[in-house]
Motif scaffolding. Structure first.
Motif, PDB file in Angstrom:
ATOM      1  N   VAL A 291     -39.707 -62.635  57.180  1.00  0.00           N
ATOM      2  CA  VAL A 291     -40.639 -62.834  58.279  1.00  0.00           C
ATOM      3  C   VAL A 291     -41.634 -61.680  58.363  1.00  0.00           C
ATOM      4  O   VAL A 291     -42.831 -61.886  58.611  1.00  0.00           O
ATOM      5  N   LEU A 292     -41.135 -60.460  58.128  1.00  0.00           N
ATOM      6  CA  LEU A 292     -42.022 -59.300  58.142  1.00  0.00           C
ATOM      7  C   LEU A 292     -43.043 -59.380  57.015  1.00  0.00           C
ATOM      8  O   LEU A 292     -44.227 -59.069  57.207  1.00  0.00           O
ATOM      9  N   ALA A 293     -42.590 -59.808  55.840  1.00  0.00           N
ATOM     10  CA  ALA A 293     -43.514 -59.911  54.704  1.00  0.00           C
ATOM     11  C   ALA A 293     -44.569 -60.986  54.953  1.00  0.00           C
ATOM     12  O   ALA A 293     -45.753 -60.795  54.658  1.00  0.00           O
TER      13      ALA A 293
ATOM     14  N   HIS B 216     -48.431 -54.447  60.148  1.00  0.00           N
ATOM     15  CA  HIS B 216     -48.886 -53.356  59.280  1.00  0.00           C
ATOM     16  C   HIS B 216     -47.710 -52.418  59.087  1.00  0.00           C
ATOM     17  O   HIS B 216     -47.443 -51.556  59.931  1.00  0.00           O
ATOM     18  N   LEU B 217     -46.998 -52.615  57.982  1.00  0.00           N
ATOM     19  CA  LEU B 217     -45.690 -51.996  57.807  1.00  0.00           C
ATOM     20  C   LEU B 217     -45.785 -50.570  57.282  1.00  0.00           C
ATOM     21  O   LEU B 217     -46.625 -50.261  56.425  1.00  0.00           O
TER      22      LEU B 217
ATOM     23  N   GLY C 225     -37.493 -52.175  54.205  1.00  0.00           N
ATOM     24  CA  GLY C 225     -37.256 -50.909  54.902  1.00  0.00           C
ATOM     25  C   GLY C 225     -37.377 -51.072  56.407  1.00  0.00           C
ATOM     26  O   GLY C 225     -36.558 -50.557  57.167  1.00  0.00           O
ATOM     27  N   THR C 226     -38.399 -51.791  56.848  1.00  0.00           N
ATOM     28  CA  THR C 226     -38.559 -52.029  58.279  1.00  0.00           C
ATOM     29  C   THR C 226     -37.450 -52.931  58.809  1.00  0.00           C
ATOM     30  O   THR C 226     -36.928 -52.708  59.906  1.00  0.00           O
ATOM     31  N   ALA C 227     -37.074 -53.925  58.024  1.00  0.00           N
ATOM     32  CA  ALA C 227     -35.996 -54.820  58.447  1.00  0.00           C
ATOM     33  C   ALA C 227     -34.704 -54.038  58.663  1.00  0.00           C
ATOM     34  O   ALA C 227     -33.986 -54.238  59.646  1.00  0.00           O
ATOM     35  N   ARG C 228     -34.422 -53.143  57.749  1.00  0.00           N
ATOM     36  CA  ARG C 228     -33.210 -52.343  57.892  1.00  0.00           C
ATOM     37  C   ARG C 228     -33.256 -51.483  59.141  1.00  0.00           C
ATOM     38  O   ARG C 228     -32.276 -51.379  59.883  1.00  0.00           O
TER      39      ARG C 228
END
Lengths: 217, 217
Positions: free
Chosen positions: B135-137, B146-147, B154-157
């Motif tokens: 979903v983030l991608a 804007h990750l 990395g953000t998901a973790r």
DNA sequence: CCTACCGATCGGTAGG
DNA sequence: CCTACCGATCGGTAGG
């Protein structure tokens, strides 16, 4: 206490750290700890009054060291709350990346402490959170941070929780270096706090602190 | 399997959940689990081949339920990746606030599973993380996120880790309601992802899902 | 720091 | 689902 006695004690603590990291406190027997040092079972009781006492001394040392580290790096960060915040986040990230065993043992096994010993450790954990909350509140008062729900303690908890599980999955042979991790998590934490995208001064990656038995690993 | 047999089984699972939450798997004896249901020790083996098997069935059910919940709420969130992201975060926050015992048991005790059983649970945990990363991608590709470091995993973790420790400190009698928690953590997660301050549509607080033994607690 | 040992408790089983 | 029991292992101690 002679130096050979100190050394045996530190070797026991180092062996316990690794075993507790791999299996947990309850799944590790006194026999395994002592055998890892080439001793027989009874030798542990020359240095610790019980297995519980060994856990307490280990977990307390892990927390005390983290608190010392925290106070020192915050003082070194200067007066800007944003710099102080970045420094504190860097300390926690570094602990979890560079000293995975100790960080994970500290965060997992303290729950097996009995009541009176537990209180001391919980006090340190609360102070670590308060340090972060203080800096967030100061930054918000200065207009540098814009906190969700205006809550410094809430944001402090979320940031610490985000850092607290790094040691569960971080690997030395992974694609991320400790330096990349600390930059990434400072950026994430600044976003959570509603601060600037980067701190005025990036914290230097803290030197590996010394602790008993580290060179025996 | 008759209904009375099913019921005893579910009561054992419910009692084990509470005891594992309070003391952990290894510190809980078979005797304590069965006595909590008014049985003697041997009764457990009418329903589970071993204490390890009970842990496996419990932990697998906890993870499977969370995955079902995740898939359902994501589907209900529509096509917008930001809405899907908010829905997934809400599921995790709700699990940790409303079902603290199960969430904490799931996150803590799975490490005591033996190798073959462990794999199945780790697979689910990876899929839960992949859902969030997907979903983030998608949101980043659409310009909505804007990750940090451009890293979706990395953000998901970091987001999952931030949610994963809520059950350690959340209290029903605290000042925060589950609803306030889910709004706060969606806001924090959107900041971490570099998204808008709020989702186009706030997720509805998911209904408490049913699981075995919940009404026996 | 070792040898030898203690009582307690553990998970699990047999037979009903 | 209970009673009665099993071998194994546990943390800890005595005495040297």
């Amino acid at each position: 206490m002679t130096s050979v006695e100190t050394r045996s004690r530190d070797r026991l603590l180092a062996a316990a750290t690794t075993l507790f990291y791999e299996r947990g406190f309850l799944a590790t027997s006194v026999k395994e700890i002592t055998q890892a040092c080439g001793f027989t079972q009874g030798a542990l009781y020359n240095h610790f009054s019980s297995k519980d006492e060994l856990l307490y001394e280990l977990v307390l040392d892990i927390h005390a060291e983290l608190e010392r580290h925290t106070i020192r790096e915050r003082a070194n960060a200067g007066d800007d709350p944003v710099d102080q915040f970045a420094a504190l986040v860097a300390v926690h990230v570094t602990a979890h990346c560079q000293f995975r065993e100790r960080s994970r043992v500290g965060n997992h096994e303290y729950r097996y402490l009995t009541s009176s010993r537990l209180v001391g450790v919980l006090d340190i954990r609360r102070r670590l959170r308060d340090q972060l909350a203080e800096v967030l509140a100061a930054g918000a008062a200065a207009g540098a941070f814009h906190l969700v729900s205006g809550s410094a303690t809430g944001t402090a908890r979320a940031v610490l929780d985000m850092c607290g599980l790094i040691s569960e999955w971080f690997r030395d042979d992974g694609e991320l270096t400790p330096l990349a991790m600390h930059r990434r998590y400072v950026e994430l934490a600044l976003r959570m706090a509603g601060g600037p995208p980067e701190p005025p001064h990036w914290p230097v990656l803290p030197e590996p602190p010394q602790f008993p038995g580290v060179d025996d690993a």
